[in-house]
Design an enzyme around this catalytic site. Structure first.
Site, PDB file in Angstrom:
ATOM      1  N   LYS A   1      26.417  43.993  33.744  1.00  0.00           N
ATOM      2  CA  LYS A   1      26.786  45.371  33.670  1.00  0.00           C
ATOM      3  C   LYS A   1      28.292  45.492  33.449  1.00  0.00           C
ATOM      4  CE  LYS A   1      24.571  46.990  37.011  1.00  0.00           C
ATOM      5  NZ  LYS A   1      24.569  47.479  38.189  1.00  0.00           N
TER       6      LYS A   1
ATOM      7  N   LYS B   1       7.843  45.110  28.811  1.00  0.00           N
ATOM      8  CA  LYS B   1       7.377  46.002  30.097  1.00  0.00           C
ATOM      9  C   LYS B   1       8.215  46.207  31.372  1.00  0.00           C
ATOM     10  CE  LYS B   1       3.279  47.336  30.258  1.00  0.00           C
ATOM     11  NZ  LYS B   1       2.808  48.494  29.351  1.00  0.00           N
ATOM     12  N   PRO B   2       9.083  45.178  31.712  1.00  0.00           N
ATOM     13  CA  PRO B   2       9.914  45.595  33.047  1.00  0.00           C
ATOM     14  C   PRO B   2      10.664  46.482  32.414  1.00  0.00           C
ATOM     15  CG  PRO B   2       9.742  43.130  32.359  1.00  0.00           C
ATOM     16  CD  PRO B   2       8.990  43.760  31.311  1.00  0.00           C
TER      17      PRO B   2
ATOM     18  N   CYS C   1      49.162  31.124  46.883  1.00  0.00           N
ATOM     19  CA  CYS C   1      48.982  31.924  48.269  1.00  0.00           C
ATOM     20  C   CYS C   1      48.808  30.853  49.173  1.00  0.00           C
ATOM     21  CB  CYS C   1      47.812  32.944  48.289  1.00  0.00           C
ATOM     22  SG  CYS C   1      48.176  34.353  49.330  1.00  0.00           S
ATOM     23  N   LEU C   2      47.542  30.450  49.783  1.00  0.00           N
ATOM     24  CA  LEU C   2      47.128  29.460  50.735  1.00  0.00           C
ATOM     25  C   LEU C   2      47.806  28.145  50.043  1.00  0.00           C
ATOM     26  CD1 LEU C   2      46.079  28.862  53.565  1.00  0.00           C
ATOM     27  CD2 LEU C   2      44.077  27.993  52.446  1.00  0.00           C
TER      28      LEU C   2
ATOM     29  N   HIS D   1      49.255  36.191  43.650  1.00  0.00           N
ATOM     30  CA  HIS D   1      48.057  35.982  43.045  1.00  0.00           C
ATOM     31  C   HIS D   1      48.426  36.371  41.500  1.00  0.00           C
ATOM     32  CE1 HIS D   1      45.472  35.091  46.150  1.00  0.00           C
ATOM     33  NE2 HIS D   1      45.829  35.923  46.911  1.00  0.00           N
TER      34      HIS D   1
ATOM     35  N   GLU E   1      46.966  35.161  38.868  1.00  0.00           N
ATOM     36  CA  GLU E   1      45.402  35.246  38.164  1.00  0.00           C
ATOM     37  C   GLU E   1      45.296  36.624  38.016  1.00  0.00           C
ATOM     38  OE1 GLU E   1      46.006  34.076  41.189  1.00  0.00           O
ATOM     39  OE2 GLU E   1      44.255  34.651  42.531  1.00  0.00           O
TER      40      GLU E   1
HETATM   41  N1  GLN Z   1      45.462  32.840  54.691  1.00  0.00           N
HETATM   42  C1  GLN Z   1      46.539  32.819  54.115  1.00  0.00           C
HETATM   43  C2  GLN Z   1      47.374  34.070  54.437  1.00  0.00           C
HETATM   44  O1  GLN Z   1      46.667  35.075  55.106  1.00  0.00           O
HETATM   45  C3  GLN Z   1      46.518  32.777  52.639  1.00  0.00           C
HETATM   46  C4  GLN Z   1      45.903  34.187  51.967  1.00  0.00           C
HETATM   47  C5  GLN Z   1      45.683  33.984  50.566  1.00  0.00           C
HETATM   48  O2  GLN Z   1      45.518  32.709  50.220  1.00  0.00           O
HETATM   49  N2  GLN Z   1      45.072  34.857  49.885  1.00  0.00           N
HETATM   50  O3  GLN Z   1      48.366  34.305  54.529  1.00  0.00           O
END
Ligand code: GLN
EC number: 6.3.4.2
Length: 565
Positions: free
Chosen positions: A35, A206-207, A398-399, A537, A539
């Site tokens: 959707k 039918k569904p 990030c992490l 991020h 992405e």
């Molecule tokens: N856990 C890590 C933090 O809180 C990284 C968070 C994440 O990767 N979005 O800083």
């Protein structure tokens, strides 16, 4: 790549000048019919005809927001510029329309009920009995109409399937909404499934008939049926659906399975979806669509000139939706470089038991995505070490950036017990030197934000868009083509600048910082084919027609590497 046409203007037609037309998208038969994708593709097609659009998601679940929902169960949390933690469908909306989603584009039953109950506690209802109709439904209708004067089309997707108990207030609200508005200002589009019965050699209608019956029993008559099926819908079935579901035959739209989601706008156009929508609104003559940007996207998918393999070393590898935007951004990077990107999901925990090399050799690039909690982190650190020492392009998000810093601190800067406070908080023991520490206050725009460790879950993160300043002459400044960027964040912990000097002396450069110079945003290694960690991020902002610069260049590096491997 082609520039995405600007859609800032609005085309007002007919009786609705200054008002949006509303398309409500519902689902029947089963969930996971696509959707979100259908809504996003319709948005893109309306844009291609020159209209402005906004897409919204109304989710019946009772969680107040998806921020605290497990990515194992619910897929990734998509973060907006204004810091809302939303459903991954908003990612599709943005990727297909380029319109940045905001806080007001996603709502759940939990949030609606919270608002209603807060109002009740405040006495806003003056002691009246609070009921689903009208109090909850009014709250939903108010939400739907936010900013309705700003666009030509508002597309609202209702999560779940018609008949779900949680969904009822939403269905009732959109039914009322259709009545509140002028006749012809709202249409309803139902996605359903046409299962193929091998034994009978037929697609079964039918569904779908039952799901439409269910919808009509709550007062909504769909104008358009979008039918997911493995095979083309024969004319006979199409007529039957039209007759029994009371829609026009050319409003029965086939949605066959596609090999790439980015073919959806063209496929839906060929099936006549946008035309059916304009017809349902009586917009005639319909403006001609300009689909060149989607033709270009399809051409890049259809004709790759190479193939790169990227390993994503993470924790939630069982559910690919947990890293949806990363997978999409890599695909976009592939389109920019005209290569097909194959992703393999590698469970980081393996490296706590087994040697890294046999698992990661043969990949042209390695990515460590965002994540929470200690589980799998020692494995991720090993993956970083492998990428760094074997000179394999590495992107840490990030992490993944925090892991890169910890790896460098341990293995380059002699801080053997370097770690993140996150892990100590989790275990309740002090085991690590906190190279990554808990962030308790920071600057947002021109005010200071403060957080305590014990704050409500979901309310303790640095969320949304923040500026960063890139070091002139750094690799990232070259990739972005600027030294001022804005990217979306979602994290609690932060690399401690105390360690900057020691790490830079060993080659890990802090090439992006918050404007006040306190928070590291990007690290990179110069003496490496491609090694970048980002606290944000990227992405989330990548689009097929505008691949994010970091993903574009990461895939370029992977492509260069693929020629060597
Ligand atoms: N856990 C890590 C933090 O809180 C990284 C968070 C994440 O990767 N979005 O800083």
């Amino acid at each position: 790549m082609m520039d995405w046409p600007k859609h800032g203007h609005t085309i007002r037609t007919g009786d609705f000048s200054g008002m949006a037309r509303f398309v409500f998208i519902t689902g029947g038969v089963v969930s996971s019919l696509g959707k979100g994708l259908a809504s996003a593709a319709l948005g893109a097609l309306l844009q291609a005809r020159g209209f402005s659009v906004r897409l919204r998601k109304l989710d019946p679940y009772l969680n107040v927001d998806p921020g605290t929902m497990s990515p194992f169960e619910h897929g990734e949390v998509f973060v907006t510029d204004d810091g809302a933690e939303t459903d991954l469908d908003l990612g599709h909306y943005e990727r297909f329309t380029g319109v940045p989603a905001t806080k007001t584009d996603s709502i759940s039953s939990g949030r609606i009920y919270t608002t209603v109950l807060e109002k009740e506690r405040r006495g806003d209802y003056l002691g009246k009995t609070i009921q689903v109709i009208p109090h909850v439904t009014n709250e939903i209708k108010d939400f739907i109409s936010i900013g309705e004067d700003d666009v030509d089309f508002m597309l609202c997707e209702i999560g779940g399937t018609v008949g779900d108990i949680e969904g009822l207030p939403f269905f009732e609200a959109i039914r009322q909404f259709g009545q509140d508005k002028k006749r012809g200002q709202c249409i309803f589009m139902q996605l359903t499934l046409l299962p193929y019965m091998k034994a009978a050699g037929e697609l079964k209608t039918k569904p779908t008939q039952h799901s439409v019956k269910e919808l009509r029993s709550i007062g909504i008559a769909p104008d358009i049926l979008v039918c997911r099926s493995e095979r083309p819908i024969p004319a006979k079935e199409r007529e039957k659906l039209a007759l029994f579901c009371n829609v026009r035959p050319d409003s029965v739209i086939a949605a066959q399975d596609l090999s790439s989601i980015y073919r959806a706008p063209l496929a839906y156009h060929r099936e006549g979806l946008d035309q059916a929508v304009l017809d349902a609104f009586g917009i005639s003559p319909a403006p001609k669509p300009d689909l060149r940007v989607w033709d270009d996207v399809a051409d890049r998918i259809n004709n790759p000139e190479g193939h790169v393999k990227v390993a994503i070393v993470g924790k939630y590898t069982q559910l690919e939706d947990a890293y949806k935007s990363i997978a999409e951004a890599l695909t976009h990077g592939g389109m920019a470089n005209r290569v097909k990107v194959s992703i393999e999901w590698v469970d980081a925990e393996i490296f706590e038991r087994e040697d890294v090399a046999p698992h990661l050799e043969g990949f042209h690039a390695i990515l460590v995505p965002g994540g929470f909690g200690e589980r799998g982190t020692e494995g991720k650190i090993k993956a970083v070490e492998f990428a760094r020492t074997q000179k394999i392009p590495y992107l840490g998000i990030c992490l993944g950036m925090q892991m890169a810093v910890i790896e460098a601190a341990r293995n380059l800067a002699d801080l053997g017990d370097a770690g993140s406070e996150e892990f100590d908080h989790e275990s309740g023991k002090r085991r690590f030197t906190p190279v990554v520490y808990h962030l308790k206050e920071w600057v947002q725009g021109n005010h200071k934000v403060e957080r305590k460790l014990g704050d409500n879950k979901g309310g303790t993160m640095r969320l949304g868009a923040y500026d960063a300043v890139l070091a002139a002459g750094s690799r990232v400044a070259e990739i972005y083509g600027t030294t001022a960027i804005e990217e979306r964040h979602r994290h609690r912990y932060e690399v401690d600048i105390k360690y900057r000097e020691a790490l830079e002396a060993k080659g890990l450069i802090f090439s992006g910082m918050s404007p006040d110079g306190r928070l590291p945003e990007i690290v990179e290694i110069k003496d490496h084919p491609w090694f970048i960690g980002v606290q944000f991020h990227p992405e989330l902002k990548s689009k097929p027609f505008a691949p994010h610069p970091l993903f574009r260049d990461f895939v370029r590096a992977a492509k260069d590497n693929s020629r060597l491997v």
